[in-house]
Write an enzyme that holds these catalytic residues in place. Structure first.
Site, PDB file in Angstrom:
ATOM      1  CE1 TYR A   1     -14.578 -27.882 -34.520  1.00 39.91           C
ATOM      2  CE2 TYR A   1     -13.951 -25.613 -34.051  1.00 39.91           C
ATOM      3  CZ  TYR A   1     -14.594 -26.545 -34.852  1.00 39.91           C
ATOM      4  OH  TYR A   1     -15.248 -26.120 -35.984  1.00 39.91           O
TER       5      TYR A   1
ATOM      6  CG  HIS B   1     -21.734 -22.108 -31.704  1.00 37.85           C
ATOM      7  ND1 HIS B   1     -20.440 -21.831 -31.316  1.00 37.85           N
ATOM      8  CD2 HIS B   1     -21.661 -23.174 -32.523  1.00 37.85           C
ATOM      9  CE1 HIS B   1     -19.625 -22.701 -31.891  1.00 37.85           C
ATOM     10  NE2 HIS B   1     -20.338 -23.528 -32.638  1.00 37.85           N
TER      11      HIS B   1
ATOM     12  CB  SER C   1     -13.073 -22.668 -36.088  1.00 39.38           C
ATOM     13  OG  SER C   1     -13.275 -21.888 -34.935  1.00 39.38           O
ATOM     14  CB  SER C   2     -12.101 -17.225 -35.666  1.00 43.89           C
ATOM     15  OG  SER C   2     -13.133 -17.354 -34.722  1.00 43.89           O
ATOM     16  CB  CYS C   3     -11.500 -21.367 -31.780  1.00 51.57           C
ATOM     17  SG  CYS C   3     -11.592 -22.993 -32.526  1.00 51.57           S
TER      18      CYS C   3
ATOM     19  CE  LYS D   1     -13.018 -27.652 -38.033  1.00 48.79           C
ATOM     20  NZ  LYS D   1     -13.461 -28.189 -39.334  1.00 48.79           N
TER      21      LYS D   1
END
Ligand code: GDP
Length: 292
Positions: free
Chosen positions: A114, A157, A85-87, A118
């Site tokens: 999270y 989301h 994920s881009s987070c 990742k």
């Protein structure tokens, strides 16, 4: 997409195989001996779900990744694709975000557990490649949307949450719709079909091409459109698509999350891939599916 390529696709539903169960996953992997593994399974959700279930977001994702990546390695699977994920990039990093920004600053607190899971998954792939010479690759997509999404009013989301809320407001002739936060954060949205196409594109690159594309020692690449909108603009788009004619009200008691996380997609475009679906058309098509 894989079926169209005449692949023998082996999957298991969560009722058949709990991916957090390392022994069961290893048995499955050893029996099936797949040529390639795509790990898209994860415990996922929007800002509220992440913020209210931090233990599950960290624990379940660590367990899923460890079981699947370790079992793949032990069963001799040569190629694996892990979806992140881009987070994973720091909250306040330079925009648009480059792969090099990883681990250069503090994470966004609402989804830190999270993101840490990742990052650990990415590092597991990177370490397997370093230690065993495997060809494990990772893609880090931006916020996804499209048919088949989770439309839970609290846990989803932002895009599906607002689609449901505006749809119901339009049907009921409501005069106002509540949008969480200030409306000023910016988000980038990628259609799920583009994400799937990007996953196969990355999986199909030859090893040298992939390694040159991602840069020395790395195994991850970002996938997105490279353009973002504010949450207010997104809300206005959903009002338009669902035919909602009332007003918007912002709820400052709900978190904004990271102010911006637009991706620099130049590595993917240099490799020859870019997203096809525009946000307006993608949202219209998703709404048609939603109504059906
Ligand atoms: P994020 O990109 O990881 O932060 O996750 P989300 O997809 O949940 O997007 C969160 C952003 O959308 C935040 O700025 C929220 O304040 C805003 N937002 C506005 N309304 C909603 C809503 O109904 N649900 C969600 N999940 N987010 C919303």
């Amino acid at each position: 997409l894989l079926q169209a390529k005449d692949c023998d696709v082996v999957t298991r539903g969560r009722d058949q195989l709990d991916l957090r169960d390392a022994a069961a996953v290893y048995d499955f992997m050893k029996t099936e001996r797949p040529d390639r593994v795509v790990l898209a399974a994860a415990k996922v959700g929007g800002i509220h779900a992440n913020n209210s279930q931090p233990f599950a977001f960290l624990h379940d994702n660590l367990m899923i990744q460890s079981s699947v990546i370790n079992a793949a390695h032990r069963a001799g699977v040569e190629q694996l694709l892990f979806l992140g994920s881009s987070c994973i990039y720091p909250k306040l990093c330079e925009q648009p975000i480059r792969e090099e920004a990883l681990l250069t600053g503090p994470l966004e607190p609402t989804n830190e557990p999270y993101a840490i899971a990742k990052i650990a998954g990415l590092k597991l792939c990177e370490s397997a490649n370093r230690q065993f010479g495997t060809d494990y690759r990772c893609i880090m997509p931006t916020n996804l949307y499209g048919p088949g999404d989770n439309f839970h009013p609290m846990d989803s989301h932002v895009l599906p949450a607002l689609m449901l809320r505006f749809h119901e407001a339009a049907q009921n002739g409501a005069e106002k719709v509540l949008v969480w936060g200030s409306g000023t954060p910016r988000r980038e949205f990628l259609h799920v079909d583009d994400a799937a196409a990007a996953a196969l594109f990355v999986l199909d690159l030859d090893k040298t091409e992939f390694q040159e594309g991602v840069g020395e020692g790395r195994c991850h690449i970002k996938v997105g459109t490279g353009t973002d909108v504010t949450i207010r603009e997104l809300a206005e788009l959903l009002a338009d698509v669902t035919g909602y004619a009332g007003g918007l009200e912002f709820d400052p008691t709900m978190p904004d999350g990271t102010p911006r996380k637009v991706l620099d997609v130049s590595r993917m475009s240099k490799l020859g891939w870019s997203a096809k679906a525009g946000l307006k058309e993608g949202v219209r098509e998703t709404y048609d599916w939603f109504r059906r």
